[in-house]
Design a protein around this motif. Structure first.
Motif, PDB file in Angstrom:
ATOM      1  N   ASP A   8       0.831  -1.199   0.000  1.00  0.00           N
ATOM      2  CA  ASP A   8       0.000   0.000   0.000  1.00  0.00           C
ATOM      3  C   ASP A   8       0.877   1.264   0.000  1.00  0.00           C
ATOM      4  OD1 ASP A   8      -2.596   1.022   0.043  1.00  0.00           O
ATOM      5  OD2 ASP A   8      -2.263   1.657   2.114  1.00  0.00           O
ATOM      6  N   ARG A  11       2.606   1.613  -3.473  1.00  0.00           N
ATOM      7  CA  ARG A  11       1.661   2.108  -4.499  1.00  0.00           C
ATOM      8  C   ARG A  11       1.364   3.590  -4.300  1.00  0.00           C
ATOM      9  NH1 ARG A  11      -2.513  -2.501  -6.096  1.00  0.00           N
ATOM     10  NH2 ARG A  11      -3.665  -0.675  -6.731  1.00  0.00           N
ATOM     11  N   TYR A 132       1.564  -0.826 -11.973  1.00  0.00           N
ATOM     12  CA  TYR A 132       1.815  -2.262 -11.782  1.00  0.00           C
ATOM     13  C   TYR A 132       2.227  -2.472 -10.339  1.00  0.00           C
ATOM     14  CZ  TYR A 132       2.136  -2.652 -16.871  1.00  0.00           C
ATOM     15  OH  TYR A 132       1.866  -2.631 -18.217  1.00  0.00           O
ATOM     16  N   SER A 133       1.800  -3.592  -9.738  1.00  0.00           N
ATOM     17  CA  SER A 133       2.224  -3.815  -8.364  1.00  0.00           C
ATOM     18  C   SER A 133       2.147  -5.294  -8.017  1.00  0.00           C
ATOM     19  CB  SER A 133       1.377  -2.987  -7.393  1.00  0.00           C
ATOM     20  OG  SER A 133       0.037  -3.401  -7.445  1.00  0.00           O
ATOM     21  N   PHE A 141      -0.487  -7.240 -10.281  1.00  0.00           N
ATOM     22  CA  PHE A 141      -1.652  -6.513 -10.800  1.00  0.00           C
ATOM     23  C   PHE A 141      -1.242  -5.345 -11.673  1.00  0.00           C
ATOM     24  CE2 PHE A 141      -2.914  -8.731  -7.048  1.00  0.00           C
ATOM     25  CZ  PHE A 141      -4.203  -9.181  -7.319  1.00  0.00           C
ATOM     26  N   GLY A 143      -3.199  -2.029 -12.217  1.00  0.00           N
ATOM     27  CA  GLY A 143      -4.399  -1.469 -11.590  1.00  0.00           C
ATOM     28  C   GLY A 143      -5.011  -2.543 -10.711  1.00  0.00           C
ATOM     29  N   GLU A 144      -6.268  -2.913 -11.018  1.00  0.00           N
ATOM     30  CA  GLU A 144      -6.941  -3.952 -10.220  1.00  0.00           C
ATOM     31  C   GLU A 144      -6.934  -5.305 -10.942  1.00  0.00           C
ATOM     32  OE1 GLU A 144      -8.088  -3.182  -7.145  1.00  0.00           O
ATOM     33  OE2 GLU A 144      -7.276  -1.197  -7.573  1.00  0.00           O
ATOM     34  N   SER A 145      -6.347  -5.369 -12.157  1.00  0.00           N
ATOM     35  CA  SER A 145      -6.410  -6.612 -12.941  1.00  0.00           C
ATOM     36  C   SER A 145      -5.234  -7.531 -12.641  1.00  0.00           C
ATOM     37  CB  SER A 145      -6.388  -6.317 -14.448  1.00  0.00           C
ATOM     38  OG  SER A 145      -7.350  -5.378 -14.754  1.00  0.00           O
ATOM     39  N   LEU A 146      -5.565  -8.784 -12.358  1.00  0.00           N
ATOM     40  CA  LEU A 146      -4.542  -9.792 -12.055  1.00  0.00           C
ATOM     41  C   LEU A 146      -3.739 -10.100 -13.320  1.00  0.00           C
ATOM     42  CD1 LEU A 146      -3.608 -11.749  -9.769  1.00  0.00           C
ATOM     43  CD2 LEU A 146      -5.193 -13.431 -10.742  1.00  0.00           C
TER      44      LEU A 146
END
Ligand code: IPD
Length: 263
Positions: A8, A11, A132-133, A141, A143-146
């Protein structure tokens, strides 16, 4: 603190620093200095971004170490170290090519890739609005996409990327590798930001990436993101990835690509 809480922070600070460098880019970029060669530049925005990130991490995690491309280096009292490239893709930044990023990783250990354990990472391309994270064991990910690496198994159909150093002698050796690989693959890209190349392997925009001579701030974040997307990252001949070599791809392509690179 858990790796998700560290994620967190990574990001949040990558987004904040991304806003800063994008604003400075719009205002106009100035070269502050040159490093390993006359074409290896540092801009005032690289320095400002590093100072900003260091001060934000110091507020949030005062006992952690910090290691940045532009010279920030403070030792850790907690065991954790933040490894940061304040603008990866500085030459793209200088030319206003929208392929640069803030790269932030936190590791347990020091800055040596052979001994650290990567915990969390964020790579933010502020122009494309792409963050990216990854955190260890939690997936990668955009954003929110795996994310999931590609499942290509045929090297002849693989789209691969690499990068080059700023010194002529090293480039001559890198060119010899390109000479071997290029005839054997679908095609090759040189986009100019190692952290994003690694993220693109993770997201399937590339099938593989390798580079000799990169530094921990170039690959500390992106290599975790590739692994968390199911990819393989290593060096040559069974060595771990590091300054000598970072090779990232899927499990099927690793050995054939490694063989070509090693010659
Ligand atoms: C560079 C970029 C480039 C790579 C170089 C790095 P910088 O980082 O990641 O793609 O090929 O090896 O030094 O200087 O833009 O932070």
């Amino acid at each position: 603190m858990t790796s998700l809480e560290l994620l967190d922070i990574a990001r949040t600070v990558a987004l904040e620093a991304g806003e800063l460098i994008a604003r400075r880019r719009r205002e106009g970029v100035e070269v502050a200095d040159r490093k390993s060669s006359s074409v290896d530049v540092v801009t005032f925005a690289d320095r400002e971004s590093e100072q900003f990130i260091q001060s934000r991490i110091a507020e949030l995690r005062p006992r952690d170490g910090f290691f940045g491309e532009e010279g920030a280096d403070s030792s850790s009292q907690s065991g954790l170290t933040w490894i940061v490239d304040p603008i990866d893709g500085t030459v793209n930044y200088l030319y206003d090519i929208p392929q640069y990023a803030v790269s932030i990783a936190v590791v347990d250990g020091d800055t040596n890739p052979a001994s650290w354990t990567q915990l969390a990472a964020a790579v933010n391309n502020p122009v494309l609005g792409e963050l990216y994270s990854a955190a260890t064991g939690q997936g990668a990910f955009l954003g929110e996409s795996l994310l999931q690496v590609n499942n290509e198994t045929n090297l002849a159909h693989a789209l691969v990327a690499t990068g080059f150093s700023y010194t002529s002698a090293e480039r001559a050796e890198q060119a010899a590798i390109v000479h071997r690989v290029l005839p054997e693959v679908r095609d090759m890209r040189r986009a100019g930001a190692a952290s994003l190349d690694l993220c693109h392997v993770a997201s399937g925009r590339l099938d593989g990436y390798w580079e000799r001579g990169t530094k921990p701030w170039d690959f500390a974040a992106g290599t975790l993101i590739v692994r968390e997307a199911g990819g393989v990252v290593g060096g040559l001949g069974g060595a771990p990835f590091g300054n000598d070599m970072v090779l990232a791809t899927n499990a099927a392509l690793f050995a054939p690509l490694e063989a070509l690179i090693a010659g």
